[in-house]
Design an enzyme around this catalytic site. Structure first.
Site, PDB file in Angstrom:
ATOM      1  N   ASP A  98       0.848  -1.190   0.000  1.00  0.00           N
ATOM      2  CA  ASP A  98       0.000   0.000   0.000  1.00  0.00           C
ATOM      3  C   ASP A  98       0.882   1.237   0.000  1.00  0.00           C
ATOM      4  O   ASP A  98       1.750   1.390   0.864  1.00  0.00           O
ATOM      5  CB  ASP A  98      -0.908  -0.010   1.235  1.00  0.00           C
ATOM      6  CG  ASP A  98      -1.727   1.263   1.374  1.00  0.00           C
ATOM      7  OD1 ASP A  98      -2.177   1.792   0.338  1.00  0.00           O
ATOM      8  OD2 ASP A  98      -1.912   1.744   2.505  1.00  0.00           O
ATOM      9  N   ASP A 100       0.429   5.293   0.168  1.00  0.00           N
ATOM     10  CA  ASP A 100      -0.540   6.341   0.493  1.00  0.00           C
ATOM     11  C   ASP A 100       0.183   7.679   0.451  1.00  0.00           C
ATOM     12  O   ASP A 100       1.185   7.872   1.147  1.00  0.00           O
ATOM     13  CB  ASP A 100      -1.126   6.088   1.884  1.00  0.00           C
ATOM     14  CG  ASP A 100      -2.292   7.000   2.206  1.00  0.00           C
ATOM     15  OD1 ASP A 100      -2.313   8.145   1.714  1.00  0.00           O
ATOM     16  OD2 ASP A 100      -3.186   6.578   2.955  1.00  0.00           O
ATOM     17  N   ASP A 295       3.345   1.285   3.300  1.00  0.00           N
ATOM     18  CA  ASP A 295       2.763   1.225   4.642  1.00  0.00           C
ATOM     19  C   ASP A 295       3.034  -0.166   5.205  1.00  0.00           C
ATOM     20  O   ASP A 295       2.408  -1.146   4.804  1.00  0.00           O
ATOM     21  CB  ASP A 295       1.262   1.498   4.547  1.00  0.00           C
ATOM     22  CG  ASP A 295       0.607   1.643   5.909  1.00  0.00           C
ATOM     23  OD1 ASP A 295       1.318   1.503   6.926  1.00  0.00           O
ATOM     24  OD2 ASP A 295      -0.607   1.892   5.959  1.00  0.00           O
TER      25      ASP A 295
END
Length: 392
Positions: A98, A100, A295
């Site tokens: 992930d 972000d 992440d």
């Protein structure tokens, strides 16, 4: 969010889902499913520990329940609907990454626009794919725009599906450059003669083939190229900006680089002790520039719930969209994920938080108050809490 706004968004999400085609992930019946409905109040309530058997056909479920967010698990289980993780019977998990924009060191929150944040996140995605494809040799990758501020990458290679958390953390540390030591990147061998150093001679090289060693080599060579293109006084001044490099070492390192450029191209960093010290210092720049700031909890969590591609993101109204690898460069996260359902007509919204909105190739600067805008812009503003539904 006011009831009028919530009801409007829920209804329009349902309209979208009744027309959309959503492809579930592999082994969908072995995964846990979860969703967040359009509920009253400031918070969100996750409904989870559901199996596909509980939900029914995914497209029917989406059209019927009109959820705000939809998720499925990276993990595969014997009993995906069991109410505790220990009772589910874990079989394996995808390796999920992930990115972000909110967590990227290069993003300046409050200054960077949404478009700028997404552009920086796409750059980080390219670096992540470089690690996954070139360093690890994965080719079974699913790339997904999250519908919000970033991207997900799913790896379903059979070799990694049974990795436990500690092994997944090692993958995280590698792509983030955590704990990377320069000496670990250097190949050392004894050679005849001095090899630019006092005897006994050791030739120390950086690999030019791949991995962090090749990244360090590329960065080192780029710095050398810049230095050699400068006036000597400017090059020496720049070298002395590095900790531990005084005038003498700067002069020695620059002369060594100028006299031994072909050796540096081949990876030999033992052209002079001062240059070796410089190469070691440059590793910090390499890690900062080339790491993929993923992440960590998402990748290490074998039970993680992740957004369903093809669903809508309840915080933006954009589609969580799969991206073909060959289409990544052309993919525009502010155009391609705009649902067709929300295109082609205007609505009225009560803007509460004005400012810039860049979406579907257009740019809008909106003031607070009643505004008539394209529906995809209105949905975006309402979903992000920047507007309420106005009276038509």
């Amino acid at each position: 969010m006011e009831e009028r706004t919530r009801a409007y968004l829920r209804g329009r999400f349902g309209d979208h889902y009744r027309q959309a085609s959503v492809t579930p992930p592999p082994a969908a019946n072995e995964r846990e499913w979860g969703f967040i409905p359009w509920t009253e109040g400031p918070g969100e309530t996750m409904v989870r520990h559901r199996s596909l058997l509980d939900l029914g056909e995914i497209e029917d479920f989406l059209g019927r329940r009109k959820p705000r967010h939809v998720y499925f698990s990276a993990g595969r289980y014997d009993e995906p609907s069991a109410s505790t993780m220990s009772d589910k019977g874990w079989r394996s998990s995808d390796l999920v990454f992930d990115l972000d924009a909110d967590h990227l060191p290069s993003v300046v929150l409050g200054e960077d626009s949404y478009a700028e944040m997404l552009a920086k996140c796409k750059d980080a995605l390219r670096r992540l794919l470089d690690f996954l494809e070139d360093d690890f040799g994965f080719d079974d990758l699913t790339i997904v725009f999250s519908g919000g501020r970033g991207y997900h990458v799913h790896v379903r290679d059979e070799r990694i599906r049974h990795l436990e958390r500690d092994a997944r953390r090692e993958v995280v540390d590698y792509v983030r450059g955590i704990g990377l030591e320069f000496d670990e990147l250097v190949d050392e061998e004894s050679v005849a003669g001095t090899a630019g150093r006092s005897s006994p001679a050791q030739k120390r090289t950086l690999s030019t083939e791949g991995g962090w060693s090749a990244r360090a080599h590329r960065h080192m060579l780029a710095v050398v190229d810049d230095l050699l293109a400068m006036e000597e006084a400017d090059a020496l001044e720049q070298l002395q900006e590095y900790d531990g490099i005084g005038e003498g070492k700067a002069t020695a390192a620059l002369n060594a680089a100028r006299s031994n450029y072909e050796q540096l191209e081949a990876g030999n960093i033992d052209v002079h002790p001062a240059f070796y010290q410089l190469a070691k210092i440059l590793l910090h720049e390499v890690v900062a520039a080339d790491n993929a700031p993923i992440d960590e909890p998402v990748t290490t969590d074998t039970n993680r719930l992740i957004r369903l591609p093809g669903s809508l993101h309840g915080g933006s109204g954009l589609e969580v969209q799969r991206i073909d690898r060959d289409d990544l460069d052309a993919f525009d996260p502010l155009v391609d994920p705009v649902p067709e359902t929300f295109r082609g007509h205007d609505i009225t919204v009560e803007v509460t938080d004005g400012g810039l909105v860049e979406l579907d190739g257009d740019s809008f600067t909106l003031e607070a108050g009643n505004q008539t805008v394209p529906e995809h812009v209105g949905v975006f503003l309402m979903a992000r809490g920047r507007a309420e539904k106005g009276k038509e």
